[in-house]
Design a protein around this motif. Sequence first.
Motif, PDB file in Angstrom:
ATOM      1  N   LEU A 100      50.884  35.529  52.148  1.00 27.03           N
ATOM      2  CA  LEU A 100      51.908  35.143  51.175  1.00 27.03           C
ATOM      3  C   LEU A 100      53.065  36.138  51.155  1.00 27.03           C
ATOM      4  CD1 LEU A 100      52.423  32.880  49.114  1.00 27.03           C
ATOM      5  CD2 LEU A 100      51.408  34.352  47.367  1.00 27.03           C
ATOM      6  N   PHE A 101      52.728  37.438  51.187  1.00 25.45           N
ATOM      7  CA  PHE A 101      53.758  38.476  51.147  1.00 25.45           C
ATOM      8  C   PHE A 101      54.156  38.978  52.530  1.00 25.45           C
ATOM      9  CE2 PHE A 101      52.174  40.077  46.722  1.00 25.45           C
ATOM     10  CZ  PHE A 101      52.620  38.886  46.155  1.00 25.45           C
ATOM     11  N   ILE A 107      59.694  40.401  49.931  1.00 30.97           N
ATOM     12  CA  ILE A 107      59.073  39.092  49.694  1.00 30.97           C
ATOM     13  C   ILE A 107      58.149  39.180  48.477  1.00 30.97           C
ATOM     14  CG2 ILE A 107      57.475  37.365  50.615  1.00 30.97           C
ATOM     15  CD1 ILE A 107      58.525  38.034  53.408  1.00 30.97           C
ATOM     16  N   GLU A 110      60.127  39.018  45.273  1.00 36.30           N
ATOM     17  CA  GLU A 110      60.594  37.649  45.012  1.00 36.30           C
ATOM     18  C   GLU A 110      59.463  36.780  44.475  1.00 36.30           C
ATOM     19  OE1 GLU A 110      62.199  36.375  48.707  1.00 36.30           O
ATOM     20  OE2 GLU A 110      63.964  37.686  48.616  1.00 36.30           O
ATOM     21  N   GLU A 111      58.279  36.905  45.106  1.00 34.54           N
ATOM     22  CA  GLU A 111      57.131  36.107  44.672  1.00 34.54           C
ATOM     23  C   GLU A 111      56.687  36.489  43.260  1.00 34.54           C
ATOM     24  OE1 GLU A 111      55.645  33.594  46.048  1.00 34.54           O
ATOM     25  OE2 GLU A 111      56.698  33.581  47.965  1.00 34.54           O
ATOM     26  N   GLU A 114      59.141  34.913  40.845  1.00 27.78           N
ATOM     27  CA  GLU A 114      59.066  33.451  40.807  1.00 27.78           C
ATOM     28  C   GLU A 114      57.717  32.956  40.288  1.00 27.78           C
ATOM     29  OE1 GLU A 114      60.016  31.922  44.639  1.00 27.78           O
ATOM     30  OE2 GLU A 114      62.024  32.787  44.681  1.00 27.78           O
ATOM     31  N   ARG A 115      56.669  33.726  40.496  1.00 23.75           N
ATOM     32  CA  ARG A 115      55.317  33.294  40.125  1.00 23.75           C
ATOM     33  C   ARG A 115      54.667  34.361  39.243  1.00 23.75           C
ATOM     34  NH1 ARG A 115      53.038  30.702  45.812  1.00 23.75           N
ATOM     35  NH2 ARG A 115      55.052  30.251  46.747  1.00 23.75           N
ATOM     36  N   ILE A 118      51.056  35.720  39.444  1.00 22.83           N
ATOM     37  CA  ILE A 118      50.670  36.735  40.423  1.00 22.83           C
ATOM     38  C   ILE A 118      50.642  38.113  39.770  1.00 22.83           C
ATOM     39  CG2 ILE A 118      51.312  37.865  42.599  1.00 22.83           C
ATOM     40  CD1 ILE A 118      52.413  35.267  43.592  1.00 22.83           C
ATOM     41  N   GLN A 168      48.620  29.252  36.780  1.00 22.07           N
ATOM     42  CA  GLN A 168      49.080  28.598  37.997  1.00 22.07           C
ATOM     43  C   GLN A 168      48.654  27.129  38.110  1.00 22.07           C
ATOM     44  OE1 GLN A 168      46.965  29.957  41.682  1.00 22.07           O
ATOM     45  NE2 GLN A 168      46.002  31.420  40.289  1.00 22.07           N
TER      46      GLN A 168
END
Length: 198
Positions: A100-101, A107, A110-111, A114-115, A118, A168
């Motif tokens: 994912l990263f 990255i 950003e994740e 956005e999420r 996490i 999630q």
Amino acid sequence: MSKQAVSGVPWAKPVLHILCLLPFAYIVWAALSESLGTDPVKALILLTGEWSIRILILILAITPLRQWLNMPALLRYRRMLGLYAWFYVNLHFLVVLTYLFAWDWQIAQEELLERPYIVAGFLAWLFMLPLGVTSNNRAVRALGRNWRKLHKLIYVVAILAWVHVFWQVRSSYFDAALYGTLILLLFYPRLKKICETR
């Protein structure tokens, strides 16, 4: 109470080891045989995450089960289960970092933005870090009574893990509701005891 109930069943630990390793064996087999479906990365993340929280819940169940079944020997298996939970949590974290990263901090940032779920998952891993590091006899001796206090962080980890799952959800809330209910039920006797002592 029988001597066997106090000391535990001799074959229990080997059987428990096998049971705890079965999910990992399945994950490896599924990955090697390309049986993880159309989105193997998502499947890997879900499988490792699900087994992490399941074993965490099993750890929380040890104390009430020991009391309800009058089996003090169950405590002998709690630390071993903790190490397997640590193993699956790290496996989950490794899959996220890799697929994912892509081991890229930009990255990852950003994740994380956005999420937010996490973030909860990362905090759960962070709080579990000292538990995994101190799950050995040397640490138990060195920390003394503080070892038990430190390992009460498992309650924080369980809550964060549930938040991670709940946050999630996009369609079915069944798993999140089931895990939340089990955690709440397992927390109830502890919360009741705390309230009674005040």
